[in-house]
Enzyme design. Structure first.
Site, PDB file in Angstrom:
ATOM      1  N   GLY A  10      -9.709  -5.103  -0.548  1.00 55.09           N
ATOM      2  CA  GLY A  10      -8.903  -5.610  -1.660  1.00 55.09           C
ATOM      3  C   GLY A  10      -9.544  -6.846  -2.255  1.00 55.09           C
ATOM      4  N   GLU A 106     -10.622  -8.072   7.471  1.00 52.87           N
ATOM      5  CA  GLU A 106     -10.696  -7.623   8.851  1.00 52.87           C
ATOM      6  C   GLU A 106     -11.474  -6.310   8.969  1.00 52.87           C
ATOM      7  OE1 GLU A 106      -9.062  -5.002  10.458  1.00 52.87           O
ATOM      8  OE2 GLU A 106      -9.634  -5.639  12.485  1.00 52.87           O
ATOM      9  N   THR A 128      -9.402 -12.994   3.024  1.00 52.47           N
ATOM     10  CA  THR A 128      -8.100 -12.384   3.225  1.00 52.47           C
ATOM     11  C   THR A 128      -7.035 -13.199   2.543  1.00 52.47           C
ATOM     12  OG1 THR A 128      -6.293 -12.233   4.806  1.00 52.47           O
ATOM     13  CG2 THR A 128      -8.230 -13.382   5.554  1.00 52.47           C
ATOM     14  N   ASP A 130      -4.031 -12.665   2.924  1.00 50.83           N
ATOM     15  CA  ASP A 130      -2.912 -12.763   3.866  1.00 50.83           C
ATOM     16  C   ASP A 130      -3.087 -13.852   4.915  1.00 50.83           C
ATOM     17  OD1 ASP A 130      -1.726 -10.662   2.581  1.00 50.83           O
ATOM     18  OD2 ASP A 130      -2.323  -9.157   4.047  1.00 50.83           O
ATOM     19  N   MET A 172       3.361 -10.726  -0.627  1.00 47.28           N
ATOM     20  CA  MET A 172       2.413  -9.957   0.168  1.00 47.28           C
ATOM     21  C   MET A 172       2.459 -10.374   1.635  1.00 47.28           C
ATOM     22  SD  MET A 172      -0.924  -9.249  -2.184  1.00 47.28           S
ATOM     23  CE  MET A 172      -1.391 -10.954  -2.074  1.00 47.28           C
ATOM     24  N   ARG A 174       1.452  -7.594   4.876  1.00 47.32           N
ATOM     25  CA  ARG A 174       1.846  -6.347   5.506  1.00 47.32           C
ATOM     26  C   ARG A 174       2.066  -6.550   7.001  1.00 47.32           C
ATOM     27  NH1 ARG A 174      -0.781  -1.313   2.437  1.00 47.32           N
ATOM     28  NH2 ARG A 174      -0.279  -2.779   0.767  1.00 47.32           N
ATOM     29  N   LEU A 279       0.201  -9.434  -8.819  1.00 46.44           N
ATOM     30  CA  LEU A 279       0.085 -10.752  -9.449  1.00 46.44           C
ATOM     31  C   LEU A 279      -0.535 -11.765  -8.507  1.00 46.44           C
ATOM     32  CD1 LEU A 279       3.406 -11.527 -11.314  1.00 46.44           C
ATOM     33  CD2 LEU A 279       1.125 -11.222 -12.271  1.00 46.44           C
ATOM     34  N   ARG A 281      -2.807 -11.552  -6.321  1.00 46.42           N
ATOM     35  CA  ARG A 281      -4.249 -11.549  -6.048  1.00 46.42           C
ATOM     36  C   ARG A 281      -5.073 -11.689  -7.318  1.00 46.42           C
ATOM     37  NH1 ARG A 281      -6.229  -8.321  -2.579  1.00 46.42           N
ATOM     38  NH2 ARG A 281      -4.547  -7.199  -1.618  1.00 46.42           N
TER      39      ARG A 281
END
Lengths: 348, 348, 348, 348
Positions: A10, A106, A128, A130, A172, A174, A279, A281
């Site tokens: 991503g 990852e 990342t 996240d 975001m 996950r 939005l 990212r």
């Protein structure tokens, strides 16, 4: 001879600043040439490679996205049966690449670690949104995502107050709740729900009602990976809230859209959901992310010149270091319970 | 009994988030009451104190400035001969204060350390836009200042390019160059001039001409505390560039406005100066600063409850810790030469 | 005697600036007192009214939302059988109100026009994010919504390009396409779909493929009220794309989420949807909206003092004028076909 | 045959959107080719011209500055004795240009009008950050400048309040006060000083003290072209406040920096000055300006195709029209006294 650069997985604000940092330092200090690899591992497998001189990276530090393109192609699974270390080595040799800088999360870094173990000259740069990677305090992209989420929650709050509603904002995350935790803290959320911590609907209801009782419009921030469980820790069946697709599976709408009607029912307060999605990212990276990404780019070309294959660059305190990719990707960096408890002081 | 809170010295985005964090956690976890002290040490000397219940701090995490007001009053010098530990102790007793949270920069924390050594129950929270405090990786306010400076340089660049000019942007940093370094890196500046590193006009001229030769409009970022020296390290006499006041002293205009005509003369490129000034300390804090300030507020009330007098809260990696104020204020945290060299890779 | 102010219908950035403008001019020029009416017509029916002195409106020009609260209560339908001109007149008399400033959209102003026709002393201030009101060139709120939508599309574009995807962005506009038209033009969208103009899936497919052929990632902006029709102008059945709720009705997800899979199927390009929703009505109003709203507030109190009952304030060119509410609400201001054709020059 | 485009005078957010709009519509609807002229009239005099195909303008609607470059070269004065209609006609013929789109302010359009009168095929597009052009309701650039000024004043206010200071903010506007008026209204300034209206130091002092008396930190917005006069309308001698240059002339620092010490002396309130300068013309244009600029670009190529030489495009209400350049540049559009009086309702 040249150095190849790829971005994989991503996309993430700051990718271009890494590319620029590596190319500019490589050009000036090491007189090194660079090859851009298109769309991650795909470009290394199907031989989609182009020259990347210094002037191609000018002005890039503030540009979102990635000029290299990205894809989710796996280096071992490959494309149409082609892939793996030999295929990649062949393409590298054809272009005279003596090293690869692989920028990814990852999945990308696990693949890169395996390729390095198989003898390929690769260094990694962690990416990342996240913030779920062990082995680095933070990576670029996370600060931009938190900023956009915070600004969005600030905006949603005014309309929520005007209508005396409750607002559920899905951000975001996950597998980990870092974006929810930071954006929730920054925006003064009345509840923060993350994958790492079980919270029942009863508890959410209590926070929402408490907030309303103090005369405020409740704002609930929820990670996309949060799962609603009952007080025995069993997953609540909320599929019905999400609608079903043609095959009868829950579809469309995430946890935020599923939670809103449940909260409305249990509290009696009109409740709306907002899903921030892509939005978070997009767009211009924050200054923090541009600085970190530029420093990562510099450190990555240093690592290449020092033949630190299998290592990735990382932030430790205020310093840039290198750590083994294999270790850094061994486990997800989740939110420690203690830190969520600390935030929960502000709930309700 | 209650806890007093004060903010002292130049204001800084995030002050209100610290106050809110401390009051909310103190109220909820420790059932503690709070007193707001007006305008820093002034309020503790002239007894200007008011009750600070939880509802007074609601919604504050995103507000710039400080609801307590601030001043540069020194706790020992005092006001009109009144001041020092005894005067402060008297006011504290009158209001039943059993502890003070002092939020401030190097000067404030030095004073607080001395008061703590004199037996007063004080904990500190570090605040510095300039990022010049040892003992903490970063403090709130810095990220906001860097963000505003970066955004401003992004804006200035477009007009600079359109007119084929050179732009000198002066940012904050009287003693250290952190804001210039980070904003310069983030915005892709072609030269970054900081108080810690001697750079001659010849060197600046070379970078500017090199940039122009590549077809770009040069952007020079300079800390307000940078001093132009010749190649023997002697201060250049640039007073004449700044104009003289009625008393014949150089006045108005900082180093940026002084440098611009020098660069114009030495390069032949039309050169303009922009001074960002107070803009950098104003407005809504970034998400990063709001989170850090909130965590500092939580940690400050914890430190008070644990009677950690003479300590201040600090960021170490991703953790909040406490360190002795006396040590943390012993020396300025300057930009290491190595880090500027790293940035200089991108100059010219 | 006092003037009552209410805000009704969906909230909109700029409401507070109108309130502030009216109260400040009323206080200073006309020495008039004001009453705040809570939650629109509801407050006038159930007698929920409070004093609104000048100091209550200070600093409000940049605050989103409305300090008065809002609701969708209808003045004639009322609440629990209570409502209509007599009930409202009774509350007004109880508080000595000699006039009402009603700030709202088409529904509110229609109700206000009818009440004025029934003899109540009311002037209107037009408010619509959608820009669908005739009788005024623009109203406040629209510029803020367009700005947020544009900024969001700018952000989405970078991630869309990085992944070589197509992005469908749904913006507000149930009956008219002004937000889509302006945000689409401002952000360089490759297709703009609005309720006023029939466009087939074939046409959308052509634009998307054309954009891709030029090496770009297609961005399609769609008003929430757009309906997909076939080339005979018949509504396409896309319910299946949206999932079904427990009762078998299409649910969750708007036209954007329904269009994305259709475009993906017809073009073969991975397509994502983003719905901006409430974000567009939140947060700090743009400078444009603050100026317009302040001028409307001034003009509204002038209209009250001149007893212009039944009139509303409006923007005409660069001037503020008054027009009859009954006329201004007679028909929606839709996007003229000519203006969409002009924008379509840039599609594909 | 082709159409030449040039941008001249100070740069302005939206220039690139005009260029893009004209080229895209010209390419698609009229199958017309375009030539970019470098640095305004200079490029037409020294023959600095390049091909401008559609792909060169992609993505430009949100870019500040101008890809064509700009200069203040006058078409008749020329460069080194070369200039005037014949020289320009020669260059146009060499490149087969059958028309020119000249984008610029009052000076540029006056020159263009004169060239058109001398028989050259030119249409104009009005550009002025200051909003000082008659003949159009607004032009692009103004909204962006007002937005940046407003955001800056919002930021400055928090630090001003924290320190109980007064802040003087100097914004652009050498001859007219539109930016000060709009940014001052939008940000809730306590005084707005513009070139069109005489205000004495006594009056400013009164507003500042009144604001302080209400417990607020006064913010004074001043146009760079404002002149302080006494109550007989005579210019106050404030040169001494600005410092003197080597030749004894007042230098460095504008009216804002001169006013601040005067206000500090007359009110006893610590007063600081901030000059926004070039920041106001930089960076990403607002959505409003992008839409207006795109529409102007479309209308400009239409005007060329219709051979409307000597005309410029303009905004009238919500429509784009054409008006004679000669008339539109006859007089400056100043702020009407009535509109300033309206704003003054909020002062103090």
């Amino acid at each position: 001879m040249s150095i190849g650069i790829l971005t994989s997985g991503g996309d993430c604000p700051g990718l271009n600043a890494v590319i620029r940092g590596a190319v500019m330092k490589g050009d000036k200090i090491y007189e090194q040439e660079f090859a851009g690899i298109r769309d991650g591992w795909r470009g290394l497998i199907v031989d989609d490679v182009f020259s990347l001189p210094r002037r191609r990276v000018r002005g890039l530090s503030k540009e979102g996205g990635t000029i290299l393109g990205t894809s989710r192609t796996h280096p071992y699974n490959g494309i149409d049966g082609v892939g793996g270390p030999d295929a990649i080595r062949a393409v590298m040799e054809r272009h005279g690449m003596e090293g690869i800088i692989a920028i990814g999360g990852e999945g990308t870094l696990s693949g890169a670690a395996r390729l390095a173990a198989d003898g390929l000259p690769i260094v990694g740069v962690p990416k990342t949104i996240d913030n779920d990677l062990s082995g680095t305090d933070y990576t670029f992209g996370f600060d931009t995502a938190v900023s956009i989420a915070t600004e969005s929650i600030d905006r949603l709050r005014t309309t929520t107050e005007a209508h005396h509603r409750c607002m559920v904002v899905e951000v975001m995350g996950r597998h980990v709740g870092w974006i929810a935790l930071h954006a929730g803290l920054a925006s003064g959320a009345h509840a923060i729900l993350i994958p790492e911590v079980s919270v029942t609907l009863e508890q959410i209801t209590e926070w929402v009602l408490l907030t309303q009782a103090r005369g405020r419009a409740p704002v609930v921030v929820v990670s996309e990976g949060f799962q609603l469980k009952n007080d025995k820790g069993e997953l609540e069946d909320i599929a019905a809230e999400r609608g079903l697709d043609a095959a009868g599976r829950p579809r469309l709408g995430g946890i935020g859209e599923a939670l809103a009607p449940l909260i409305e029912r249990s509290t009696g307060i009109e409740t709306r959901a907002a899903t921030l999605g892509h939005l978070q990212r997009g767009g211009v990276p924050t200054a923090y992310d541009r600085v970190l990404a530029t420093r990562f780019g510099h450190a990555a070309i240093d690592a290449v010149m020092q033949r630190k294959w299998g290592q990735m660059v990382a932030l430790s305190g205020i310093d840039i270091v290198t750590v083994p990719m294999a270790e850094a990707t061994k486990e997800l960096k989740t939110v420690p319970r203690k830190q969520w408890d600390e935030a929960a002081v502000l709930f309700g």
